[in-house]
Structures are given as C-alpha cells and as structure tokens.
Design a protein around this motif. Structure first.
Motif: not given
Ligand code: MN
Ligand code: MN
Length: 270
Positions: A104-105, A109-110, A162-167
């Motif tokens: 996703r990051i 960015l792309a 920026y992409e929120a953490p997952i897990g």
C-alpha cells in the motif's frame, strides 16, 4: 555496571548484518547477556544462539512484535519457545500484514509521483520486510540521503507514503508471547509515552520494561524504574542495534544496574 543487550536486529529483518556478526560485535564489547530480537521473525535465532555459545555469552531467544496500535508500540518476546507452532503462525500472520502494508505504501508513493516499484523494495529483503527497506530503496534512488531522511520525507504521518500500521493489538502480542513460554517486555516505551496504558498491559500479562535504551534520558529512566517497581515488572536494557550503515545505533550493549541483571538471570534461569 554489567553490559547486556536484549534488543538487537539482523538482516532477517531490517538489521544490516548476519546474526552471527551481531553476536560477535556484542561479544567484543563484553556483553554478558544477549538476545536477537528481529521484527516478527525468529529465523536468525539459532545462528545467533550457536555463535553466542562459542563466545560464552548468555543468550535468550527473542523477537520484537509490532502492533497495530501505534507505529512504535512494540513488545519484545524473550525466552520464547521457537518450536511453538501457534506462535510461529502468529508471526507469519504479522509478517503477511507487513507485506500488505508495504505494498500500500508503494502504491501511495507511486500515485504521488515517486519513482519506486515493488521490485525496488522487495528485491532487497532477506527476511521480514519493513518500512526501512522502502527508505533504503528511496536512498538508493537518490531520493533520500539515508534511512532517516527516507522516513521523514516519505513515510511518517503527513508524508505521501504514510500508511497506518496493521497487525496484532498490544494485548494480543503480549498474550501470544506468553503462550509461547516467553516473557513480554515493552520495547522503547519512552517513544510511546503518549499512549502509555500500563494498567491494561499488566492485566494482559506484561512482564518487563526496557528501561535502558539509547533515547531514554535520565528522567525517563527514573520514571520507568518507578513504574516497574509499582507493577513489579522486571527491567531490561537494549541498544536496538541495527548494525553499521543503518543510521541507528551500531554500538551493542547497554549498562544495567547489577541488581537488575541478577534479577534477569533468576527470571530466565540463566
Ligand atoms: Mn521497535
Ligand atoms: Mn527494534
């Protein structure tokens, strides 16, 4: 004061060197007690354990588990049973969540016009992927001078990638570590001061606090020692060494007061 290091990384996650090299560097600095704690993997632990035995250094199998609650809310699992299949499955799920996040990051960015592809990032990964690999790819393309700048310009909150953490949640991380026979220690808690919830973490089974850490100042150390005394949590020390060229500390070992060192030896039967 005794020198120990219960928080280190190898290239099985985002460290720069082989587990055996991290161990040797630690032994050279006369570290007495050591753990390899790669992010969401225990792949490098056996290599590290074998080398630590040759160096006559006390050793704990370890891992650093990320959570979805905060970018830097991480728990060290120390003394874990590497053969615990439920725990290995948990680490695999966490590492798969990492892959999704990194993809996703890269897409973000792309879409923002940054010249970066999945191959640029995943091509450099030897084990567990992390945002550090994105930062390294950006550096190699001349878009950042080093890892830190790569994070600052592209990956932190407010930046285009920026992409929120997952897990896992914090309590899930703690519980999984414990169910694999390990002790759960909150890593670099000074960095996540804003979201401290020791009442909850202790209820979930937190065992220890990484008090001695490169970015903790005297005041933070005292605050954390007070917390550890209040909740009867043991105290650890870790450098978070990622090896030379990582832009992070490459100096293994942190001092820990002798009484806390003795407590660790007792807890882990060393
Ligand atoms: Mn961490
Ligand atoms: Mn770490």
């Amino acid at each position: 004061m005794p020198l120990i290091d219960l928080h280190t990384h190898s290239r099985y996650s985002d460290g720069m060197t082989k587990p055996s090299e991290v161990v040797v560097e630690s032994a050279k600095r006369a570290v007495l007690l050591y753990a390899l704690t790669d992010h969401d993997t225990t792949e490098g632990v056996e290599e590290a354990r074998a080398r630590a035995a040759k160096c006559a250094m006390k050793f704990l199998p370890g891992v650093e588990v990320s959570t979805c609650e905060h970018e830097h809310l991480h728990f060290l699992g120390l003394g874990i049973d590497l053969q615990n299949s439920a725990f290995q499955k948990f680490l695999k799920d966490n590492s798969e969540a990492r892959i999704i996040r990194i993809k996703r990051i890269i897409q973000k960015l792309a879409a923002a016009g940054v010249d970066i592809t999945e191959e640029d990032v995943f091509g450099r990964v030897r084990g567990i992927v992390s945002r550090a690999h994105v930062a390294d790819a950006l550096r190699q393309k001349g878009l950042a001078q080093n890892r830190q700048e790569g994070f600052r310009k592209f990956l932190v909150k407010g930046a285009p990638g920026y992409e929120a953490p997952i897990g896992a949640s914090a309590c899930e991380a703690i519980e999984k570590i414990k169910s694999a026979g390990g002790k759960a220690v909150i890593a670099h808690s000074g960095i996540v001061k804003d979201i401290w919830d020791f009442d909850k973490w202790v209820k979930c089974g937190l065992d220890g606090i990484e008090v001695f850490y490169p970015s903790h100042n005297e005041e933070m150390i005292q605050t954390l020692l007070d917390i550890s005394a209040r909740y009867n949590l043991f105290v650890t020390a870790g450098s978070d060494n990622h090896g030379p060229g990582s832009g992070r500390t490459a100096k293994p070992g942190m001092e820990i007061p002798a009484a806390h060192y003795e407590w660790l030896l007792k807890i882990f039967n060393l």
